[in-house]
Design a protein around this motif. Sequence first.
Motif, PDB file in Angstrom:
ATOM      1  N   GLN A 171       0.829  -1.203   0.000  1.00 21.41           N
ATOM      2  CA  GLN A 171       0.000   0.000   0.000  1.00 21.41           C
ATOM      3  C   GLN A 171       0.863   1.254   0.000  1.00 21.41           C
ATOM      4  N   SER A 175       0.943   3.928  -2.945  1.00 23.83           N
ATOM      5  CA  SER A 175       0.507   5.271  -2.577  1.00 23.83           C
ATOM      6  C   SER A 175       1.526   6.317  -2.999  1.00 23.83           C
ATOM      7  N   SER A 189     -13.654   5.129  -2.242  1.00 25.71           N
ATOM      8  CA  SER A 189     -13.330   4.472  -0.980  1.00 25.71           C
ATOM      9  C   SER A 189     -14.531   4.550  -0.043  1.00 25.71           C
ATOM     10  N   SER A 191     -13.520   4.656   3.180  1.00 21.89           N
ATOM     11  CA  SER A 191     -12.729   5.129   4.322  1.00 21.89           C
ATOM     12  C   SER A 191     -12.388   6.601   4.163  1.00 21.89           C
ATOM     13  N   SER A 194      -8.563   7.567   3.761  1.00 19.28           N
ATOM     14  CA  SER A 194      -7.845   7.321   2.507  1.00 19.28           C
ATOM     15  C   SER A 194      -8.035   8.424   1.481  1.00 19.28           C
TER      16      SER A 194
END
Length: 240
Positions: A171, A175, A189, A191, A194
Amino acid sequence: MDAGITFSGVDYSVQGKSVLQGVTLSMTAARIGILGRNGSGKTTLLRLAAGLLPPTAGSVQVAGVDPAKDRRAMLRAVGILFQNPDHQIIFPTVEEELAFGLRQMGLPAAVARGRVLAMLEAEGRSHWAGATVAALSQGQKQWLCLMAILLMKPATLLLDEPFAALDLPTQARLSRRLAALPQRLITISHSPESVASCDQIVWIEGGRVQMCGAPETVLPAFRAEMARLGEVDADTDLAG
């Protein structure tokens, strides 16, 4: 940046079931987050933006073009990275997979191969060229899909929960790679963490745009509503 992606009164239904209703959006920021619960219509929104689905009603425009009617133009306009790379990869070897999009754009095989090998070298992955896709880990497959998209140099990348199936080190690597890209990134997402660094947040709830704006406005409202829903017994009804 280009003119971006606009939705004008977009509905989408499948087998009589409404998935999106009355979506009107203008997405022109460099970093955009599409936030919502599972089943809210986020992935359908991205598929419409990529031209993979036509709207039931209303219109979608990507840089002034209807994506569902001009798929060839969309190869340079948008690229979509799905949550599960196994749903995206269609060829048995890395080199074949990477060359596919370039061949769709009309490049001769030799030119496409040259660009593929140059990309692999630039990414420090020249030894992948003759490898079978089956030999790659989940994170490596996701990186393969990203390279395939970047080879076509789209103006916008659509990211469907790109970190969901990856471990923490992978990740972090992905990223960093995404953050360095010059393209517009639209990330979906469930979340809020994020997408907290995005310039624009679109909150989709029940197939509709609940809120759209700066993260400091939208994210607190989203968190408050998710906390409220978590306090009630709201998941007893059957989905069908």
